[in-house]
Design an enzyme around this catalytic site. Structure first.
Site, PDB file in Angstrom:
ATOM      1  N   GLU A   1       0.837  -1.206   0.000  1.00 53.27           N
ATOM      2  CA  GLU A   1       0.000   0.000   0.000  1.00 53.27           C
ATOM      3  C   GLU A   1       0.871   1.256   0.000  1.00 53.27           C
ATOM      4  OE1 GLU A   1       0.008  -2.575   1.935  1.00 53.27           O
ATOM      5  OE2 GLU A   1      -1.950  -3.072   2.757  1.00 53.27           O
TER       6      GLU A   1
ATOM      7  N   GLU B   1      13.925 -30.442  -2.938  1.00 53.36           N
ATOM      8  CA  GLU B   1      14.482 -30.963  -4.196  1.00 53.36           C
ATOM      9  C   GLU B   1      15.019 -32.382  -4.051  1.00 53.36           C
ATOM     10  OE1 GLU B   1      16.766 -28.639  -6.759  1.00 53.36           O
ATOM     11  OE2 GLU B   1      15.722 -26.768  -6.334  1.00 53.36           O
TER      12      GLU B   1
HETATM   13  C1  AOF Z   1       0.335  -4.965   4.469  1.00 57.51           C
HETATM   14  N1  AOF Z   1       0.938  -4.857   3.258  1.00 57.51           N
HETATM   15  O1  AOF Z   1       2.514  -5.437   1.771  1.00 57.51           O
HETATM   16  C2  AOF Z   1       2.442  -6.596   3.812  1.00 57.51           C
HETATM   17  C3  AOF Z   1       1.754  -6.733   5.059  1.00 57.51           C
HETATM   18  O2  AOF Z   1       7.062  -6.327  10.354  1.00 57.51           O
HETATM   19  P1  AOF Z   1       6.146  -5.446   9.551  1.00 57.51           P
HETATM   20  O3  AOF Z   1       5.848  -4.143  10.199  1.00 57.51           O
HETATM   21  O4  AOF Z   1       6.587  -5.298   8.117  1.00 57.51           O
HETATM   22  O5  AOF Z   1       4.729  -6.185   9.531  1.00 57.51           O
HETATM   23  C4  AOF Z   1       4.611  -7.478   9.062  1.00 57.51           C
HETATM   24  C5  AOF Z   1       3.148  -7.853   9.017  1.00 57.51           C
HETATM   25  O6  AOF Z   1       2.474  -6.944   8.158  1.00 57.51           O
HETATM   26  C6  AOF Z   1       2.888  -9.237   8.420  1.00 57.51           C
HETATM   27  O7  AOF Z   1       2.874 -10.249   9.393  1.00 57.51           O
HETATM   28  C7  AOF Z   1       1.506  -9.049   7.828  1.00 57.51           C
HETATM   29  O8  AOF Z   1       0.511  -9.136   8.812  1.00 57.51           O
HETATM   30  C8  AOF Z   1       1.582  -7.639   7.325  1.00 57.51           C
HETATM   31  N2  AOF Z   1       2.135  -7.626   5.961  1.00 57.51           N
HETATM   32  N3  AOF Z   1       0.718  -5.909   5.317  1.00 57.51           N
HETATM   33  O9  AOF Z   1      -0.571  -4.188   4.787  1.00 57.51           O
HETATM   34  C9  AOF Z   1       1.982  -5.613   2.885  1.00 57.51           C
HETATM   35  N4  AOF Z   1       3.496  -7.373   3.476  1.00 57.51           N
HETATM   36 ZN    ZN Z   2       1.178  -2.620   5.936  1.00 59.31          ZN
END
Ligand code: AOF
Ligand code: ZN
Length: 362
Positions: free
Chosen positions: A49, A293
């Protein structure tokens, strides 16, 4: 949402322990013009986002955000995406799937609603869950997704009786197999294969990778020699060896000195790490998608434990014969009803070989 899913797919294998998310910002008042696209970046941040909002700038005001996973609501390594979406003035959010991360779990959606953003949940939910099956398994069950990859002869053999297994399949299939490595967080083999093939287990594609997959060897008694390619490359590419608890301390420190991470798993009755225990250890360290693998023993162990989620077979147009080595070691199944069954999801030609893709029948 389909466009957002395609963007999300770019992150597979690169974003662990985070999910691979995609986001497309569309302005309904401008005839559906796309004002920003984003996907989770290598290493898991920035989130999708944030990336899309940065592209859109002021254009995000009044936009509809299509996101493949519920936007995060927690203050983690990065500020919450929901707050960024609200601050940018989006009018509506279309979300494929709720985030099972206990820090999020619906809080992202309720925060959006509170702020007056209209929310639709469940659009393309099945595709989104399939794409992030590894992340979902790690969050819900505490293990990664396992994909078993084999390069087989027409008659299901992976090597000649003497053990020679290099180049069973052709060039196109091998390039495809390298791409598969790139799309997984880790690539795993048993010690038998590591000793027989001295593999590198890296992704060697033109253009390279933006984050190398972790190389994993299951080696209960630490037989992996320091002269192996895996150990020699351990300072540059993450290399993990899974031993059974109580493996020899001297060998361990030798490997650790060379840059190898040694991980203990609970041994089963045969002295080998229990599949369930090694799966837990890999998930604990953040892996969500693991490509297996071989060899036949490791494959059999994981299958017996019900841990093989997907199967990728490259089938070469050659016959090795019954004295060759089977892709999967004995499973001791007494009746047809005991067999491990899969459903075919895809089949296509890759050069001279055939690619078959299966999912476990649940
Ligand atoms: C989103 N958009 O592209 C992703 C999300 O350690 P942080 O702060 O990066 O948070 C990781 C958590 O954020 C992960 O476990 C999942 O719940 C969310 N990932 N969320 O809004 C993203 N990659
Ligand atoms: Zn996020």
């Amino acid at each position: 949402m389909r466009a957002a899913l395609a963007l999300a797919r770019r992150g597979l294998g690169l974003v662990w322990p985070n999910p691979a998310v995609g986001c497309v910002l569309v302005r309904p008042d401008l005839g559906g013009r796309v004002v920003g696209r984003g996907w989770t970046q290598p290493g898991g941040r920035p989130h999708a986002e944030t990336e899309a909002l940065a592209r859109a700038g002021e254009g995000a005001r009044g936009a509809t955000a299509h996101v493949t996973l519920e936007p995060c609501a927690h203050h983690g390594e990065t500020p919450p995406c929901v707050e960024a979406l609200i601050a940018a003035g989006i009018g509506r959010a279309v979300v494929a799937l709720e985030d099972p991360d206990p820090r999020v779990q619906g809080r992202g959606l309720s925060r959006l609603r509170e702020a007056g953003v209209s929310v639709s949940l469940g659009i393309c939910e099945g595709e989104a869950a399939d794409l992030n099956a590894g992340f979902l398994l790690r969050q819900r069950v505490g293990r990664p997704l396992f994909t078993l990859k084999s390069a087989l002869s027409l008659d299901g053999r992976i090597a000649l009786a003497g053990g020679t297994s290099k180049w069973i399949t052709g060039e196109v299939a091998r390039a495809h197999a390298h791409r598969l490595r790139d799309r997984h967080d880790g690539v795993m083999v048993g010690i038998g294969t590591a000793l027989a093939d001295d593999p590198e287990l890296t992704c060697r594609l033109p253009g390279g990778t933006r984050r190398p997959s972790v190389r994993i060897v299951v080696d209960s008694r630490l037989r992996l020699p320091s002269s192996s390619r895996l150990v020699r490359g351990a300072a540059d590419v993450p290399t993990w060896v899974i031993v059974a608890e109580g493996a020899e301390p001297k060998r361990r420190s030798e490997l650790v000195d060379r840059g190898v991470t040694v991980i203990e798993a609970e041994p089963g009755p045969d002295g080998r790490p229990l599949p369930a225990s090694l799966a837990r250890e890999l998930a604990k360290r953040g892996l969500t998608r693991v490509l297996v693998e071989g060899g036949g023993e490791l494959a059999a162990g994981l299958l017996k434990a019900g841990l093989v989620d997907r199967l990728v077979c490259f089938r070469a147009p050659r016959v090795i014969g019954g004295d060759g080595i089977a892709a999967i070691a004995g499973l001791g199944q007494g009746a047809l009803i005991d067999t491990k069954d899969f459903v075919r999801a895809d089949v296509r030609a890759v050069g001279v070989d055939l690619l078959e893709f299966y999912r476990r029948r649940d």
